[in-house]
Design an enzyme around this catalytic site. Structure first.
Site, PDB file in Angstrom:
ATOM      1  N   TRP A 101     -18.036 -15.454   0.259  1.00  7.75           N
ATOM      2  CA  TRP A 101     -19.107 -15.978   0.733  1.00  7.75           C
ATOM      3  C   TRP A 101     -20.630 -15.304   0.426  1.00  7.75           C
ATOM      4  O   TRP A 101     -21.126 -16.153   0.629  1.00  7.75           O
ATOM      5  CB  TRP A 101     -19.122 -15.775   3.261  1.00  7.75           C
ATOM      6  CG  TRP A 101     -17.827 -16.730   3.048  1.00  7.75           C
ATOM      7  CD1 TRP A 101     -17.196 -16.155   3.392  1.00  7.75           C
ATOM      8  CD2 TRP A 101     -17.741 -18.280   2.719  1.00  7.75           C
ATOM      9  NE1 TRP A 101     -16.000 -17.597   3.979  1.00  7.75           N
ATOM     10  CE2 TRP A 101     -16.726 -18.679   3.645  1.00  7.75           C
ATOM     11  CE3 TRP A 101     -18.488 -19.482   2.384  1.00  7.75           C
ATOM     12  CZ2 TRP A 101     -16.287 -20.307   3.096  1.00  7.75           C
ATOM     13  CZ3 TRP A 101     -18.242 -20.203   1.971  1.00  7.75           C
ATOM     14  CH2 TRP A 101     -17.086 -20.982   2.402  1.00  7.75           C
ATOM     15  N   ASP A 172     -25.766 -13.734   6.627  1.00  6.79           N
ATOM     16  CA  ASP A 172     -25.289 -14.797   7.453  1.00  6.79           C
ATOM     17  C   ASP A 172     -24.440 -14.013   8.820  1.00  6.79           C
ATOM     18  O   ASP A 172     -23.402 -13.515   8.260  1.00  6.79           O
ATOM     19  CB  ASP A 172     -24.417 -15.605   5.975  1.00  6.79           C
ATOM     20  CG  ASP A 172     -23.156 -16.496   6.716  1.00  6.79           C
ATOM     21  OD1 ASP A 172     -23.154 -16.462   7.398  1.00  6.79           O
ATOM     22  OD2 ASP A 172     -22.907 -16.860   5.203  1.00  6.79           O
ATOM     23  N   LYS A 196     -16.191 -21.921  13.477  1.00  6.71           N
ATOM     24  CA  LYS A 196     -15.766 -20.636  13.532  1.00  6.71           C
ATOM     25  C   LYS A 196     -16.590 -20.855  15.177  1.00  6.71           C
ATOM     26  O   LYS A 196     -15.373 -20.178  15.851  1.00  6.71           O
ATOM     27  CB  LYS A 196     -16.671 -19.742  12.844  1.00  6.71           C
ATOM     28  CG  LYS A 196     -16.990 -19.810  11.245  1.00  6.71           C
ATOM     29  CD  LYS A 196     -16.265 -20.552  10.518  1.00  6.71           C
ATOM     30  CE  LYS A 196     -16.370 -21.475   9.219  1.00  6.71           C
ATOM     31  NZ  LYS A 196     -17.100 -20.581   8.310  1.00  6.71           N
TER      32      LYS A 196
END
Ligand SMILES: *Cc1c(COP(=O)(O)O)cnc(C)c1O
Length: 361
Positions: A101, A172, A196
Site C-alpha cells: 500500500w 495511511d 476495513k
C-alpha cells in the site's frame, strides 16, 4: 439465519449489533418516516447524524480542536493523489515504503509531483521495518508519508517507532484506524478508507491539521481541495450519507466497548492467540513478519506444504470460517481480524487450525 466468521480483508465484517440497529431503523429512521438513504443531506435529520458521528469520532480518537474531520469519497486510493495535490505546493515529499500500500501511494504521488523514497523494505520482502539508520530523510520535505498498517504484508508500525522528524507526518491508517489508541497530534494528516475498520465502502475519512489547509493550487478540482471541503463541512456536494450513518453507529458501538483502550485490549488478545497458534505449530504454519512489527489486524500465514492450501480453504469454509485466502501477491492465507471480528471467531479459527495441522502434519 446463520452468519459466518468473516476474515475478509475488506470490505470486512461489521459489528452484528450495528447491522441489527441499521435493520431496525431501515424503513423509518427515528420517526422521519423514511430511510437515511432517502433523506436530504442538508435536512436537520441528516445534519444531526453527521454532527453526532463527528463528535463521537473526536471523542474516541481524542482529536484536538486544531484538526478538521472530513467525510470524503474516492477511497484511500484517491487520497494517494489528493495528498500530494494539496500538500506538495511545488516542493518534494518523502515516502517510507513498507508494503504494497505505501508502495502504491508512492507510485501514485509520482503522477502529481516530485517525491522520493526515504526507505524501503521491499528487498526484505516487506517483512520488517527500516532501521533509523536506513531512513534517509529530506529535512525540507513537504511531508513524510507512511502506512502504519500494511494490510497485505501484515506489517504494523508500533506507536513508539513513530518519531517526530520535523516535517508533517501523513499516514495511511486504512486497516487499523480505531483498533488502538493513537496520539493524533503526532500527525499532520490521517486518512482511511472506511471498509476495513469503520463502515461500508464509499466513505473515506481524513483528519487534517488546520495549518495544512489552503496550500492547494487553484488548478485542482474543488472536490479535491481539503480547504474547500473543510469550509463546507464535507458537504460541498452530496456526501456518502448512508456510509456516514453506519460509521456513526460503529463509533457508538466502539464507545460501548470501552472506547479505543477497550477494543485495543481485545485486539491484543485476539492477535496473541492467533500468532501463538502459528508459532506453536512446529512449522506447519509460518508468519514471516518480524515479531516487533506483526500486525494485530491482518495476519498472513503460509502452510509448509502449499499442496494443502486448497484443502485448508475448503475445510475452513465448510466450518464457517470465510475469506482466509491470502492476497495473490503473497499467496498462502490471511486472517483479517478487525474490531468487528470477535474473540469467538479467533477461537473457532485456532481450533480449526490446530485440528487441521494434527490431521495433516
Ligand atoms: C484497502 C487499503 C487501501 C485502498 O483502499 P481503497 O478504499 O480501496 O482505495 C489503501 N491503503 C490501505 C492500507 C488499505 O488497507
Amino acid at each position: 439465519m446463520s452468519r459466518i466468521w468473516n476474515f475478509s480483508a475488506g470490505p470486512a465484517a461489521l459489528p452484528e449489533e450495528v447491522l441489527k440497529q441499521a435493520q431496525e431503523e431501515l424503513l423509518d429512521w427515528h420517526g422521519a418516516g423514511c430511510s437515511v438513504m432517502e433523506m436530504s443531506h442538508r435536512g436537520k435529520e441528516f445534519m444531526s447524524i453527521l454532527e453526532q458521528a463527528e463528535a463521537d469520532l473526536r471523542e474516541l480518537m481524542e482529536i484536538p480542536a486544531g484538526y478538521k474531520v472530513l467525510f470524503l469519497q474516492g477511497g484511500a486510493t484517491q487520497q494517494f493523489a489528493q495528498i500530494p495535490m494539496n500538500l506538495l505546493a511545488g516542493r518534494s515529499a518523502d515516502y517510507i515504503v513498507t508494503g504494497s500500500w505505501s508502495k502504491k501511494a508512492f507510485k501514485e504521488a509520482q503522477r502529481i509531483g516530485t517525491v522520493r523514497c526515504a526507505a524501503s523494505t521491499e528487498s526484505q520482502g516487506f517483512t520488517c521495518l527500516p532501521t533509523a539508520e536506513e531512513i534517509k530523510l529530506d529535512p525540507f520535505a513537504a511531508y513524510l508519508h507512511i502506512c502504519t498498517n500494511e494490510t497485505i504484508h501484515g506489517v504494523e508500525i508500533p506507536a513508539e517507532r513513530i518519531a517526530d522528524t520535523g516535517v508533517p507526518l501523513v499516514v495511511d491508517m486504512s486497516s487499523h484506524i480505531l483498533s488502538r489508541r493513537v496520539n493524533v497530534e503526532k500527525f499532520g494528516l490521517i486518512y482511511a478508507g472506511a471498509q476495513k475498520n469503520i463502515g461500508p465502502s464509499g466513505l473515506t475519512l481524513v483528519i487534517v491539521r488546520q495549518e495544512l489547509l489552503g496550500m492547494a493550487p487553484l488548478t485542482i478540482p474543488s472536490v479535491m481541495d481539503y480547504a474547500v471541503m473543510a469550509e463546507n463541512g464535507s458537504m460541498l456536494n452530496t456526501p456518502p450519507t448512508y456510509g456516514i450513518y453506519i460509521a456513526g453507529l460503529v463509533f457508538q458501538w466502539l464507545k460501548r466497548q470501552g472506547g479505543l483502550a477497550g477494543i485495543e485490549a481485545v485486539n491484543v488478545e485476539k492477535a496473541r492467540r492467533l500468532y501463538a497458534c502459528i508459532d506453536n505449530s512446529g512449522g506447519f504454519y509460518t508468519n514471516p513478519v518480524d515479531p516487533d512489527c506483526r500486525s494485530r489486524m491482518n495476519v498472513p500465514f503460509t502452510l509448509a506444504n502449499p499442496q494443502l492450501d486448497a484443502a485448508f480453504l475448503a475445510e475452513s469454509k465448510a466450518a464457517g470460517l470465510v475469506s482466509l485466502k491470502g492476497h495473490k501477491s503473497v499467496g498462502g492465507m490471511r486472517a483479517s481480524i478487525y474490531n468487528a471480528v470477535p474473540l469467538a471467531a479467533i477461537e473457532a479459527l485456532v481450533d480449526f487450525m490446530n485440528d487441521f495441522a494434527k490431521r495433516n502434519g
